[in-house]
Design a protein around this motif. Structure first.
Motif, PDB file in Angstrom:
ATOM      1  N   GLU A 153      -1.361   7.423 -15.632  1.00 49.37           N
ATOM      2  CA  GLU A 153      -0.587   7.672 -14.419  1.00 49.37           C
ATOM      3  C   GLU A 153      -1.353   8.569 -13.454  1.00 49.37           C
ATOM      4  N   LEU A 154      -2.098   9.515 -13.977  1.00 43.75           N
ATOM      5  CA  LEU A 154      -2.902  10.391 -13.127  1.00 43.75           C
ATOM      6  C   LEU A 154      -4.020   9.616 -12.445  1.00 43.75           C
ATOM      7  N   ALA A 155      -4.613   8.656 -13.161  1.00 46.35           N
ATOM      8  CA  ALA A 155      -5.673   7.832 -12.574  1.00 46.35           C
ATOM      9  C   ALA A 155      -5.132   7.001 -11.418  1.00 46.35           C
ATOM     10  N   VAL A 156      -3.940   6.450 -11.577  1.00 44.12           N
ATOM     11  CA  VAL A 156      -3.328   5.663 -10.501  1.00 44.12           C
ATOM     12  C   VAL A 156      -2.998   6.568  -9.324  1.00 44.12           C
ATOM     13  N   LEU A 157      -2.456   7.747  -9.609  1.00 45.05           N
ATOM     14  CA  LEU A 157      -2.077   8.670  -8.536  1.00 45.05           C
ATOM     15  C   LEU A 157      -3.281   9.120  -7.719  1.00 45.05           C
ATOM     16  N   GLU A 158      -4.412   9.295  -8.366  1.00 41.10           N
ATOM     17  CA  GLU A 158      -5.622   9.711  -7.657  1.00 41.10           C
ATOM     18  C   GLU A 158      -6.161   8.616  -6.742  1.00 41.10           C
ATOM     19  N   LEU A 159      -5.886   7.351  -7.064  1.00 38.35           N
ATOM     20  CA  LEU A 159      -6.379   6.243  -6.249  1.00 38.35           C
ATOM     21  C   LEU A 159      -5.434   5.851  -5.115  1.00 38.35           C
ATOM     22  N   VAL A 160      -4.245   6.424  -5.093  1.00 43.51           N
ATOM     23  CA  VAL A 160      -3.297   6.132  -4.022  1.00 43.51           C
ATOM     24  C   VAL A 160      -3.729   6.908  -2.786  1.00 43.51           C
ATOM     25  N   ASN A 161      -4.093   6.180  -1.713  1.00 40.26           N
ATOM     26  CA  ASN A 161      -4.564   6.846  -0.502  1.00 40.26           C
ATOM     27  C   ASN A 161      -4.121   6.139   0.772  1.00 40.26           C
ATOM     28  N   GLY A 162      -3.301   5.127   0.658  1.00 40.91           N
ATOM     29  CA  GLY A 162      -2.852   4.413   1.850  1.00 40.91           C
ATOM     30  C   GLY A 162      -3.736   3.244   2.222  1.00 40.91           C
ATOM     31  N   ARG A 163      -4.890   3.110   1.590  1.00 42.97           N
ATOM     32  CA  ARG A 163      -5.804   1.999   1.876  1.00 42.97           C
ATOM     33  C   ARG A 163      -5.959   1.065   0.681  1.00 42.97           C
ATOM     34  N   ASN A 164      -5.822   1.597  -0.531  1.00 43.02           N
ATOM     35  CA  ASN A 164      -5.982   0.767  -1.727  1.00 43.02           C
ATOM     36  C   ASN A 164      -4.702   0.002  -2.015  1.00 43.02           C
ATOM     37  N   MET A 168       0.833  -1.163   0.000  1.00 41.50           N
ATOM     38  CA  MET A 168       0.000   0.000   0.000  1.00 41.50           C
ATOM     39  C   MET A 168       0.886   1.237   0.000  1.00 41.50           C
ATOM     40  N   TYR A 169       0.453   2.215  -0.729  1.00 37.10           N
ATOM     41  CA  TYR A 169       1.240   3.418  -0.917  1.00 37.10           C
ATOM     42  C   TYR A 169       0.476   4.632  -0.431  1.00 37.10           C
ATOM     43  N   LEU A 170       1.224   5.654  -0.021  1.00 37.89           N
ATOM     44  CA  LEU A 170       0.671   6.936   0.376  1.00 37.89           C
ATOM     45  C   LEU A 170       1.121   7.990  -0.628  1.00 37.89           C
ATOM     46  N   ARG A 171       0.239   8.904  -0.939  1.00 40.03           N
ATOM     47  CA  ARG A 171       0.569   9.999  -1.838  1.00 40.03           C
ATOM     48  C   ARG A 171       1.238  11.099  -1.022  1.00 40.03           C
ATOM     49  N   ILE A 172       2.275  11.707  -1.571  1.00 38.11           N
ATOM     50  CA  ILE A 172       2.941  12.842  -0.940  1.00 38.11           C
ATOM     51  C   ILE A 172       2.333  14.095  -1.565  1.00 38.11           C
ATOM     52  N   ASP A 173       1.356  14.665  -0.856  1.00 33.37           N
ATOM     53  CA  ASP A 173       0.554  15.743  -1.422  1.00 33.37           C
ATOM     54  C   ASP A 173       1.352  16.998  -1.729  1.00 33.37           C
ATOM     55  N   GLU A 174       2.403  17.280  -0.964  1.00 34.32           N
ATOM     56  CA  GLU A 174       3.212  18.471  -1.229  1.00 34.32           C
ATOM     57  C   GLU A 174       3.882  18.386  -2.597  1.00 34.32           C
ATOM     58  N   GLN A 175       4.385  17.195  -2.934  1.00 34.43           N
ATOM     59  CA  GLN A 175       5.044  17.007  -4.229  1.00 34.43           C
ATOM     60  C   GLN A 175       4.029  16.996  -5.370  1.00 34.43           C
ATOM     61  N   ASN A 214       9.321  10.770  -6.157  1.00 35.18           N
ATOM     62  CA  ASN A 214       8.904  11.210  -4.824  1.00 35.18           C
ATOM     63  C   ASN A 214       7.473  11.738  -4.801  1.00 35.18           C
ATOM     64  N   LEU A 215       6.592  11.099  -5.549  1.00 33.56           N
ATOM     65  CA  LEU A 215       5.176  11.450  -5.510  1.00 33.56           C
ATOM     66  C   LEU A 215       4.404  10.539  -4.570  1.00 33.56           C
ATOM     67  N   VAL A 216       4.897   9.308  -4.385  1.00 29.84           N
ATOM     68  CA  VAL A 216       4.278   8.355  -3.467  1.00 29.84           C
ATOM     69  C   VAL A 216       5.378   7.668  -2.664  1.00 29.84           C
ATOM     70  N   ARG A 217       4.969   7.063  -1.551  1.00 34.67           N
ATOM     71  CA  ARG A 217       5.904   6.258  -0.757  1.00 34.67           C
ATOM     72  C   ARG A 217       5.133   5.085  -0.180  1.00 34.67           C
ATOM     73  N   LYS A 218       5.864   4.049   0.165  1.00 33.17           N
ATOM     74  CA  LYS A 218       5.223   2.889   0.778  1.00 33.17           C
ATOM     75  C   LYS A 218       4.729   3.259   2.159  1.00 33.17           C
ATOM     76  N   ARG A 219       3.553   2.750   2.511  1.00 32.73           N
ATOM     77  CA  ARG A 219       3.008   2.996   3.838  1.00 32.73           C
ATOM     78  C   ARG A 219       3.741   2.114   4.839  1.00 32.73           C
ATOM     79  N   VAL A 220       4.163   2.702   5.927  1.00 33.48           N
ATOM     80  CA  VAL A 220       4.873   1.978   6.980  1.00 33.48           C
ATOM     81  C   VAL A 220       3.875   1.661   8.074  1.00 33.48           C
ATOM     82  N   MET A 221       3.783   0.403   8.415  1.00 38.18           N
ATOM     83  CA  MET A 221       2.883  -0.007   9.480  1.00 38.18           C
ATOM     84  C   MET A 221       3.430   0.452  10.820  1.00 38.18           C
TER      85      MET A 221
END
Length: 70
Positions: free
Chosen positions: A21-32, A1-8, A59-66
């Motif tokens: 790529e924009l469609a994938v980026l919009e669906l990245v929320n840490g839960r999908n 699962m990935y988190l979007r880095i909103d600042e970037q 640096n637009l997304v990063r892996k979610r750390v549990m």
């Protein structure tokens, strides 16, 4: 699962990324998961993983750390 880095992401214009790529980026929320994003965008999991890899390198997304519980 990935988190979007909103600042970037805010620094980019909407025309900077292709539509897929924009469609994938919009669906990245840490839960999908990658599988859920692939299902929602109607693409393969490998294509989604490839896009996420490119976004991670930019640096637009990063892996979610549990969180660690002690």
């Amino acid at each position: 699962m990935y988190l979007r880095i909103d600042e970037q992401v805010a620094k980019l214009s909407r025309e900077a990324l292709p539509r897929d790529e924009l469609a994938v980026l919009e669906l990245v929320n840490g839960r999908n998961s990658v599988k859920e994003i692939a299902r929602k965008t109607r693409t393969g999991t490998f294509a989604v993983a490839r896009v996420l890899y490119r976004h991670a390198k930019a640096n637009l997304v990063r892996k979610r750390v549990m969180p660690v519980t002690v």
